[in-house]
Write a protein that holds these residues in place. Structure first.
Motif, PDB file in Angstrom:
ATOM      1  N   LEU A 130       1.712   2.755 -12.839  1.00  0.00           N
ATOM      2  CA  LEU A 130       1.669   1.833 -11.715  1.00  0.00           C
ATOM      3  C   LEU A 130       0.256   1.008 -11.697  1.00  0.00           C
ATOM      4  CD1 LEU A 130       3.128   1.955  -8.271  1.00  0.00           C
ATOM      5  CD2 LEU A 130       0.798   1.956  -8.308  1.00  0.00           C
ATOM      6  N   ASN A 131       0.177  -0.125 -11.275  1.00  0.00           N
ATOM      7  CA  ASN A 131      -1.251  -0.957 -10.943  1.00  0.00           C
ATOM      8  C   ASN A 131      -1.068  -1.658  -9.805  1.00  0.00           C
ATOM      9  OD1 ASN A 131      -3.795  -1.680 -11.290  1.00  0.00           O
ATOM     10  ND2 ASN A 131      -3.577  -2.732 -13.052  1.00  0.00           N
ATOM     11  N   LEU A 158       3.707   1.473  -1.293  1.00  0.00           N
ATOM     12  CA  LEU A 158       4.431   1.579  -2.782  1.00  0.00           C
ATOM     13  C   LEU A 158       3.147   2.150  -3.698  1.00  0.00           C
ATOM     14  CD1 LEU A 158       6.218  -1.823  -3.175  1.00  0.00           C
ATOM     15  CD2 LEU A 158       7.330   0.525  -2.715  1.00  0.00           C
ATOM     16  N   ALA A 159       2.143   1.772  -3.492  1.00  0.00           N
ATOM     17  CA  ALA A 159       1.097   2.190  -4.264  1.00  0.00           C
ATOM     18  C   ALA A 159       0.588   3.606  -3.989  1.00  0.00           C
ATOM     19  CB  ALA A 159      -0.563   1.356  -4.175  1.00  0.00           C
ATOM     20  N   GLY A 160       1.171   4.222  -3.119  1.00  0.00           N
ATOM     21  CA  GLY A 160       0.879   5.565  -2.698  1.00  0.00           C
ATOM     22  C   GLY A 160      -0.342   5.898  -1.712  1.00  0.00           C
ATOM     23  N   ILE A 161      -1.071   4.855  -1.248  1.00  0.00           N
ATOM     24  CA  ILE A 161      -2.046   4.893  -0.361  1.00  0.00           C
ATOM     25  C   ILE A 161      -1.533   5.564   0.891  1.00  0.00           C
ATOM     26  CG2 ILE A 161      -4.106   3.785   0.751  1.00  0.00           C
ATOM     27  CD1 ILE A 161      -3.738   1.776  -1.809  1.00  0.00           C
ATOM     28  N   TYR A 162      -0.846   4.755   1.649  1.00  0.00           N
ATOM     29  CA  TYR A 162      -0.225   5.449   2.786  1.00  0.00           C
ATOM     30  C   TYR A 162       0.940   6.221   2.647  1.00  0.00           C
ATOM     31  CZ  TYR A 162      -2.893   1.800   4.976  1.00  0.00           C
ATOM     32  OH  TYR A 162      -4.377   0.911   5.360  1.00  0.00           O
ATOM     33  N   GLU A 163       0.908   7.487   3.074  1.00  0.00           N
ATOM     34  CA  GLU A 163       1.920   8.426   3.093  1.00  0.00           C
ATOM     35  C   GLU A 163       3.125   7.816   3.899  1.00  0.00           C
ATOM     36  OE1 GLU A 163       1.159  12.266   1.352  1.00  0.00           O
ATOM     37  OE2 GLU A 163       0.327  11.460   0.038  1.00  0.00           O
ATOM     38  N   LEU A 205      -4.507  -4.804  -5.048  1.00  0.00           N
ATOM     39  CA  LEU A 205      -4.649  -5.144  -3.560  1.00  0.00           C
ATOM     40  C   LEU A 205      -5.930  -5.713  -3.164  1.00  0.00           C
ATOM     41  CD1 LEU A 205      -3.205  -1.731  -2.425  1.00  0.00           C
ATOM     42  CD2 LEU A 205      -1.857  -3.963  -3.204  1.00  0.00           C
ATOM     43  N   ARG A 258       0.773  -1.127   0.110  1.00  0.00           N
ATOM     44  CA  ARG A 258      -0.021  -0.019   0.040  1.00  0.00           C
ATOM     45  C   ARG A 258       0.775   1.262   0.040  1.00  0.00           C
ATOM     46  NH1 ARG A 258      -4.889  -2.113   3.750  1.00  0.00           N
ATOM     47  NH2 ARG A 258      -6.187  -2.814   1.769  1.00  0.00           N
ATOM     48  N   ILE A 267       8.430   5.939  -7.277  1.00  0.00           N
ATOM     49  CA  ILE A 267       8.054   5.062  -8.318  1.00  0.00           C
ATOM     50  C   ILE A 267       8.174   5.799  -9.623  1.00  0.00           C
ATOM     51  CG2 ILE A 267       6.176   3.491  -9.292  1.00  0.00           C
ATOM     52  CD1 ILE A 267       6.785   2.926  -6.528  1.00  0.00           C
TER      53      ILE A 267
END
Lengths: 285, 267
Positions: free
Chosen positions: B100-101, B83-88, B104, B81, B96
């Motif tokens: 990106l995909n 890496l996906a930019g959801i949690y800063e 999750l 998460r 990155i």
């Protein structure tokens, strides 16, 4: 075999996340969030529209139930209060129709703003999306509801042969202010209500109180010489700056100035708050 | 232009904490009355925090296939998460390069009250696709998911198998340069896996960088060239797949062909 679709063009080609706590860096991240949300306006529009469609899916009138229920409420309240206030329907009904429809927007928007992020926790946790987009969805959804209710005002004006005249265009700056304020409320209350779950009921009771003290169902002129006191009520100023021109009146200088001052304070506070907590919202919902 | 750009993932000293707001600590009362009695500092320090990730660093270049292993709660999903930019991150950097995909969540934020088709359109709009591209996406997803007329019914009416197929088809329709994948995508039943395998494999092959989190070690062994072993939010080991997995298991690996299970082909 999978599709011929290549990579989606939206996805960031470069994503950099760092916890730089300086004001400039936070502001830059919040601004980028807003810019990304603007780039996704089609998604935002579709989400807002589907929200409304979903609420009325399978019903015959669809979103026009909104119009009908507003019309019924205005009709019944109009008769009762015109009698109580010793006013003629012709004088009172256009005022009430306009007030209730406009307040309907403000009240629902503030209520919805509390759930800006908590209502979409699932998508916040599964895909990266600009947070401003969730706010925009709430604002657009409420504007669409308002658009359905405007029909009632037009009908009341037509039935009673009331025409506010060209002063109506003076409502435009007020409406612009409303648009900005709407975003500000979502970006302020959205994170706050995600963090503190006691806030939504508090907001609800404040809005209920505001409904009665802000001259929504009674005319400001009924206060006699105490009308100026209303400028201390932000809800009144912000309502009046749009309502008065649509009734063919010119809002007082006090109303203009206070409405702009309150909005400026709200915008500033909400932007500062949002850029401070933006990165935390995903942990709070 | 994008195709010329090399994909890259860089993670430097990443730390993520989860504040645990106890039902009491979360309330306004605690903060307001805490302020009144001057206990805010103590409260702030007493805040329960789960250290989900601690000082994680690694860098990936095109061609890298990273497997994340570790027990439950080791921080695998939190790392994906992040890496996906959801949690800063609270500390450290995540960079990155490239599209990106992230696969999750089986539902990928699907709205179950909307029809399958509407969910596909929303997904397409999120990806910034044009109208004709969205129509392509619709065709592709409905062909794979075999939903037929159900595509125009709300997702809440779907059987669980149908919604898994829809979620999987949507998530795998768009090919990224950097693919993040949680173990859920490998957890379908045997029949579904058979159908999903070639689609998933071609997607994995098409990605420049893969980060895969899985409990199923044979999947990691077959698909990953490098393995990161997370233990209580920290990197316990990072290196060539076989080496790290042997350390993790505490015994030598069996040859890939000898393993039973999902029957995923080595790439």
């Amino acid at each position: 075999m999978t599709t011929s679709l290549a990579t989606g063009p939206r996805q960031a080609n470069f994503l950099e996340l760092s916890p730089d706590p300086s004001f400039g860096a936070r502001e830059q991240r919040a601004r980028r969030d807003a810019v990304e949300a603007i780039g996704l306006w089609r998604l935002c529009w579709t989400l807002a529209w589907l929200d409304i469609r979903l609420r009325y899916r399978g019903s015959m009138l669809g979103p026009f139930w909104l119009t009908l229920s507003t019309a019924v409420m205005i009709g019944s309240m109009g008769v009762v209060y015109a009698f109580l206030f010793h006013m003629s329907l012709r004088e009172y009904l256009p005022f009430l129709a306009l007030s209730l429809v406009l307040w309907g927007y403000l009240g629902t928007l503030v209520g919805d703003a509390c759930a800006t992020f908590t209502a979409v926790e699932g998508s916040i946790r599964s895909v990266r999306m600009p947070f401003v987009l969730h706010a925009a969805r709430v604002v657009v959804r409420n504007i669409l509801v308002l658009a359905h209710n405007i029909v009632v005002i037009v009908a009341v004006y037509a039935l009673l042969h009331v025409w506010p005249g060209l002063r109506m265009v003076l409502a435009l700056p007020g409406l612009g202010l409303w648009l900005l304020d709407s975003f500000a409320v979502c970006l302020l209350l959205g994170p706050l209500c995600a963090r503190f779950r006691d806030i939504p009921p508090i907001v609800g009771s404040i809005m209920q109180m505001a409904f009665f003290v802000s001259g929504v169902i009674w005319k400001p002129s009924q206060l006699g010489g105490h009308e100026w006191l209303l400028a201390f009520n932000p809800f009144f100023s912000i309502l009046e700056v749009v309502r008065a021109p649509l009734l063919g009146e010119f809002p007082s200088h006090l109303v203009w100035i206070s409405a702009f001052a309150y909005s400026l304070a709200l915008l500033g506070a909400s932007w500062l708050f949002f850029l401070r907590v933006r990165g935390r919202v995903a942990f709070w919902v | 232009m994008r195709s010329l750009q090399d994909a890259a993932v860089e993670v430097e000293h990443l730390s993520v904490d989860f504040p645990l707001y106890h039902s009491n600590a979360r309330s306004l009362k605690r903060v307001v009355f805490g302020t009144v009695t001057g206990r805010v500092a103590a409260d702030a320090r007493q805040r329960v925090v789960v250290q989900a990730l601690r000082d994680v660093s690694f860098a990936l270049r095109p061609g890298d296939r990273l497997g994340l292993i570790g027990g439950n709660g080791a921080g695998k999903t939190t790392l994906l998460r992040s890496l996906a930019g959801i949690y800063e991150p609270q500390a450290g950097n995540v960079r990155i390069h490239g599209s990106l995909n992230a696969l999750l969540d089986p539902n990928q934020g699907m709205n179950i009250d909307l029809t399958g088709r509407e969910n596909i359109v929303l997904r397409g709009l999120y990806e910034g696709l044009s109208r004709p591209e969205i129509r392509c996406l619709e065709e592709d997803v409905s062909a794979f998911a075999e939903l037929g007329e159900f595509l125009d019914l709300p997702v809440r009416m779907y059987s669980s198998g149908m919604s898994v197929r829809l979620g999987f088809a949507m998530a795998t329709a768009i090919r990224p340069q950097v693919l993040l994948m949680d173990e859920w995508f490998l957890a379908g039943d045997a029949v579904f896996m058979e159908k999903a395998r070639s689609r998933l494999e071609s997607m994995v092959r098409g990605a420049d960088i893969l980060v895969l989190s899985s409990h199923v070690l044979e999947v990691v062994q077959n698909w990953c060239t490098r393995v990161l072993w997370l233990d209580q939010g920290r990197v316990r080991a990072d290196g060539p797949a076989a080496e790290v997995m042997e350390a993790y298991l505490g015994h030598p690996l069996l040859p890939a062909g000898a393993l039973p299970g999902k029957g995923l082909e080595p790439l």
